[in-house]
Design a protein around this motif. Structure first.
Motif, PDB file in Angstrom:
ATOM      1  N   VAL A 102      10.579 -41.612  -9.366  1.00 20.65           N
ATOM      2  CA  VAL A 102      10.650 -42.429  -8.159  1.00 20.65           C
ATOM      3  C   VAL A 102      11.839 -41.957  -7.331  1.00 20.65           C
ATOM      4  CG1 VAL A 102      10.901 -44.777  -7.272  1.00 20.65           C
ATOM      5  CG2 VAL A 102       9.634 -44.374  -9.394  1.00 20.65           C
ATOM      6  N   ASP A 103      11.558 -41.501  -6.101  1.00 22.70           N
ATOM      7  CA  ASP A 103      12.623 -41.026  -5.220  1.00 22.70           C
ATOM      8  C   ASP A 103      13.600 -42.149  -4.895  1.00 22.70           C
ATOM      9  OD1 ASP A 103      11.715 -38.436  -5.049  1.00 22.70           O
ATOM     10  OD2 ASP A 103      10.515 -38.811  -3.247  1.00 22.70           O
ATOM     11  N   ARG A 104      14.870 -41.796  -4.850  1.00 25.30           N
ATOM     12  CA  ARG A 104      15.892 -42.733  -4.403  1.00 25.30           C
ATOM     13  C   ARG A 104      15.946 -42.662  -2.895  1.00 25.30           C
ATOM     14  NH1 ARG A 104      20.936 -41.676  -8.468  1.00 25.30           N
ATOM     15  NH2 ARG A 104      19.864 -42.378 -10.353  1.00 25.30           N
ATOM     16  N   ARG A 105      15.694 -43.736  -2.266  1.00 28.59           N
ATOM     17  CA  ARG A 105      15.620 -43.781  -0.805  1.00 28.59           C
ATOM     18  C   ARG A 105      16.993 -43.522  -0.183  1.00 28.59           C
ATOM     19  NH1 ARG A 105      12.216 -48.330   2.087  1.00 28.59           N
ATOM     20  NH2 ARG A 105      11.193 -46.818   3.391  1.00 28.59           N
ATOM     21  N   GLY A 106      17.016 -42.545   0.727  1.00 30.55           N
ATOM     22  CA  GLY A 106      18.230 -42.270   1.478  1.00 30.55           C
ATOM     23  C   GLY A 106      19.322 -41.562   0.711  1.00 30.55           C
ATOM     24  N   ARG A 107      19.087 -41.242  -0.537  1.00 33.15           N
ATOM     25  CA  ARG A 107      20.099 -40.573  -1.347  1.00 33.15           C
ATOM     26  C   ARG A 107      19.710 -39.126  -1.543  1.00 33.15           C
ATOM     27  NH1 ARG A 107      23.413 -43.464  -5.058  1.00 33.15           N
ATOM     28  NH2 ARG A 107      25.012 -44.248  -3.787  1.00 33.15           N
ATOM     29  N   ARG A 108      20.614 -38.217  -1.296  1.00 36.87           N
ATOM     30  CA  ARG A 108      20.369 -36.795  -1.507  1.00 36.87           C
ATOM     31  C   ARG A 108      21.257 -36.310  -2.636  1.00 36.87           C
ATOM     32  NH1 ARG A 108      15.793 -35.102   0.993  1.00 36.87           N
ATOM     33  NH2 ARG A 108      15.635 -36.134   2.972  1.00 36.87           N
ATOM     34  N   ASN A 109      20.742 -35.373  -3.403  1.00 41.38           N
ATOM     35  CA  ASN A 109      21.497 -34.751  -4.481  1.00 41.38           C
ATOM     36  C   ASN A 109      22.700 -34.026  -3.876  1.00 41.38           C
ATOM     37  OD1 ASN A 109      22.445 -33.176  -6.605  1.00 41.38           O
ATOM     38  ND2 ASN A 109      20.393 -32.851  -7.430  1.00 41.38           N
ATOM     39  N   GLN A 110      23.866 -34.203  -4.456  1.00 37.31           N
ATOM     40  CA  GLN A 110      25.101 -33.629  -3.918  1.00 37.31           C
ATOM     41  C   GLN A 110      25.084 -32.109  -3.928  1.00 37.31           C
ATOM     42  OE1 GLN A 110      27.331 -35.456  -2.500  1.00 37.31           O
ATOM     43  NE2 GLN A 110      26.574 -37.447  -3.148  1.00 37.31           N
ATOM     44  N   ASP A 111      24.474 -31.492  -4.927  1.00 36.24           N
ATOM     45  CA  ASP A 111      24.559 -30.044  -5.100  1.00 36.24           C
ATOM     46  C   ASP A 111      23.734 -29.259  -4.083  1.00 36.24           C
ATOM     47  OD1 ASP A 111      26.202 -30.539  -7.260  1.00 36.24           O
ATOM     48  OD2 ASP A 111      24.537 -30.483  -8.686  1.00 36.24           O
ATOM     49  N   ASN A 112      22.469 -29.614  -3.937  1.00 35.74           N
ATOM     50  CA  ASN A 112      21.606 -28.793  -3.094  1.00 35.74           C
ATOM     51  C   ASN A 112      20.855 -29.570  -2.027  1.00 35.74           C
ATOM     52  OD1 ASN A 112      19.915 -30.097  -4.809  1.00 35.74           O
ATOM     53  ND2 ASN A 112      19.210 -28.292  -5.899  1.00 35.74           N
ATOM     54  N   GLY A 113      21.198 -30.817  -1.791  1.00 37.39           N
ATOM     55  CA  GLY A 113      20.585 -31.584  -0.719  1.00 37.39           C
ATOM     56  C   GLY A 113      19.173 -32.057  -0.988  1.00 37.39           C
ATOM     57  N   GLU A 114      18.639 -31.839  -2.190  1.00 41.94           N
ATOM     58  CA  GLU A 114      17.287 -32.292  -2.512  1.00 41.94           C
ATOM     59  C   GLU A 114      17.288 -33.789  -2.790  1.00 41.94           C
ATOM     60  OE1 GLU A 114      15.512 -30.130  -5.690  1.00 41.94           O
ATOM     61  OE2 GLU A 114      15.854 -28.196  -4.757  1.00 41.94           O
ATOM     62  N   GLN A 115      16.122 -34.394  -2.613  1.00 47.26           N
ATOM     63  CA  GLN A 115      15.954 -35.810  -2.901  1.00 47.26           C
ATOM     64  C   GLN A 115      16.179 -36.046  -4.391  1.00 47.26           C
ATOM     65  OE1 GLN A 115      14.878 -37.931  -0.347  1.00 47.26           O
ATOM     66  NE2 GLN A 115      15.181 -39.696  -1.621  1.00 47.26           N
ATOM     67  N   SER A 116      16.972 -37.046  -4.751  1.00 42.18           N
ATOM     68  CA  SER A 116      17.167 -37.355  -6.164  1.00 42.18           C
ATOM     69  C   SER A 116      16.167 -38.436  -6.577  1.00 42.18           C
ATOM     70  CB  SER A 116      18.600 -37.808  -6.418  1.00 42.18           C
ATOM     71  OG  SER A 116      18.894 -38.955  -5.655  1.00 42.18           O
ATOM     72  N   ALA A 117      15.889 -38.514  -7.858  1.00 46.67           N
ATOM     73  CA  ALA A 117      14.868 -39.441  -8.347  1.00 46.67           C
ATOM     74  C   ALA A 117      15.341 -40.123  -9.623  1.00 46.67           C
ATOM     75  CB  ALA A 117      13.571 -38.685  -8.622  1.00 46.67           C
ATOM     76  N   ASP A 118      14.760 -41.281  -9.873  1.00 46.55           N
ATOM     77  CA  ASP A 118      14.921 -41.983 -11.139  1.00 46.55           C
ATOM     78  C   ASP A 118      13.643 -41.786 -11.924  1.00 46.55           C
ATOM     79  OD1 ASP A 118      17.511 -43.293 -10.812  1.00 46.55           O
ATOM     80  OD2 ASP A 118      16.528 -44.431  -9.220  1.00 46.55           O
ATOM     81  N   PHE A 119      13.777 -41.644 -13.234  1.00 50.02           N
ATOM     82  CA  PHE A 119      12.629 -41.457 -14.109  1.00 50.02           C
ATOM     83  C   PHE A 119      12.454 -42.739 -14.899  1.00 50.02           C
ATOM     84  CE2 PHE A 119      14.244 -37.374 -12.943  1.00 50.02           C
ATOM     85  CZ  PHE A 119      13.101 -36.678 -12.620  1.00 50.02           C
ATOM     86  N   ILE A 120      11.382 -43.451 -14.600  1.00 50.10           N
ATOM     87  CA  ILE A 120      11.191 -44.800 -15.115  1.00 50.10           C
ATOM     88  C   ILE A 120       9.994 -44.831 -16.060  1.00 50.10           C
ATOM     89  CG2 ILE A 120      10.728 -47.190 -14.460  1.00 50.10           C
ATOM     90  CD1 ILE A 120      12.169 -46.475 -11.786  1.00 50.10           C
ATOM     91  N   ASN A 121      10.248 -45.330 -17.270  1.00 51.71           N
ATOM     92  CA  ASN A 121       9.207 -45.429 -18.295  1.00 51.71           C
ATOM     93  C   ASN A 121       8.328 -46.644 -18.031  1.00 51.71           C
ATOM     94  OD1 ASN A 121      10.234 -43.207 -19.734  1.00 51.71           O
ATOM     95  ND2 ASN A 121      11.772 -44.521 -20.678  1.00 51.71           N
ATOM     96  N   CYS A 122       7.012 -46.441 -18.116  1.00 51.95           N
ATOM     97  CA  CYS A 122       6.040 -47.511 -17.897  1.00 51.95           C
ATOM     98  C   CYS A 122       5.133 -47.612 -19.112  1.00 51.95           C
ATOM     99  CB  CYS A 122       5.199 -47.219 -16.659  1.00 51.95           C
ATOM    100  SG  CYS A 122       6.155 -47.080 -15.146  1.00 51.95           S
ATOM    101  N   VAL A 123       4.713 -48.840 -19.418  1.00 52.48           N
ATOM    102  CA  VAL A 123       3.800 -49.082 -20.532  1.00 52.48           C
ATOM    103  C   VAL A 123       2.661 -49.959 -20.026  1.00 52.48           C
ATOM    104  CG1 VAL A 123       3.552 -49.977 -22.878  1.00 52.48           C
ATOM    105  CG2 VAL A 123       5.737 -49.023 -22.150  1.00 52.48           C
ATOM    106  N   ALA A 124       1.419 -49.492 -20.217  1.00 51.90           N
ATOM    107  CA  ALA A 124       0.230 -50.246 -19.815  1.00 51.90           C
ATOM    108  C   ALA A 124      -0.592 -50.557 -21.062  1.00 51.90           C
ATOM    109  CB  ALA A 124      -0.595 -49.444 -18.821  1.00 51.90           C
ATOM    110  N   PHE A 125      -1.036 -51.798 -21.176  1.00 52.98           N
ATOM    111  CA  PHE A 125      -1.789 -52.239 -22.341  1.00 52.98           C
ATOM    112  C   PHE A 125      -3.257 -52.478 -22.013  1.00 52.98           C
ATOM    113  CE2 PHE A 125       2.571 -53.544 -23.211  1.00 52.98           C
ATOM    114  CZ  PHE A 125       2.727 -53.116 -24.512  1.00 52.98           C
ATOM    115  N   ASP A 126      -4.084 -52.379 -23.045  1.00 52.12           N
ATOM    116  CA  ASP A 126      -5.499 -52.747 -23.023  1.00 52.12           C
ATOM    117  C   ASP A 126      -6.265 -51.998 -21.932  1.00 52.12           C
ATOM    118  OD1 ASP A 126      -7.556 -54.057 -24.276  1.00 52.12           O
ATOM    119  OD2 ASP A 126      -7.259 -55.956 -23.237  1.00 52.12           O
ATOM    120  N   ARG A 127      -6.929 -52.687 -21.019  1.00 48.93           N
ATOM    121  CA  ARG A 127      -7.745 -52.008 -20.004  1.00 48.93           C
ATOM    122  C   ARG A 127      -6.902 -51.165 -19.056  1.00 48.93           C
ATOM    123  NH1 ARG A 127     -12.802 -55.754 -18.206  1.00 48.93           N
ATOM    124  NH2 ARG A 127     -13.881 -55.584 -20.197  1.00 48.93           N
TER     125      ARG A 127
END
Length: 147
Positions: A34-59
């Motif tokens: 998930v991209d961090r809105r308005g935040r750029r990576n300090q090193d190369n100016g690329e969009q930084s992201a959070d990696f979020i674990n999701c769990v879905a059950f049954d259907r």
């Protein structure tokens, strides 16, 4: 109130297992970048992201197994759940997951299959670089379908 809504891309295909017992249930785990809105990576100016674990059950877990693939952009809503356990080395490990209530595609079918590039629509030959079409000379304003 514990409610979260996320839109991001799958980092890999969902990992699916089925529970044991009287009624077998699909348990699908996947990670969203998930991209961090308005935040750029300090090193190369690329969009930084959070990696979020999701769990879905049954259907929802079966749906993720059947239709979700790496790189797809999906929209997820659910609740955050934290837990902990002791690993083999005796260290306490803390986890944070989103327990999925609803999940859906965030891109069109064509965009998802083309790596998020909408190549399904033909580009008009008289299109200008900004996406607008040139109006040919001699066409009066009254002939256009809008004012």
């Amino acid at each position: 109130m514990n409610r979260v809504i996320l839109m991001g891309r799958l980092t890999r295909d969902p990992e699916v297992r089925y529970s044991q017992g009287e009624r077998s249930m699909a348990i699908s785990r996947y990670t969203l970048a998930v991209d961090r809105r308005g935040r750029r990576n300090q090193d190369n100016g690329e969009q930084s992201a959070d990696f979020i674990n999701c769990v879905a059950f049954d259907r929802a877990g079966e749906f993720a197994e059947k239709y979700f693939h790496q790189g797809m952009r999906v929209l997820v809503s659910g609740r955050i759940q934290t837990s902990n356990y002791t690993n083999k080395e005796g260290k306490k490990v803390y986890t944070t997951d989103v327990i999925v209530d609803d999940q859906e595609f965030a891109d069109s079918k064509g965009a998802a299959s083309n790596g998020n590039q909408s190549q399904d629509r033909p580009v008009p030959t008289n299109a200008v670089g900004d996406g607008f079409m040139n109006i040919p000379d001699g066409v009066e304003d009254e002939g256009l379908p809008f004012n």
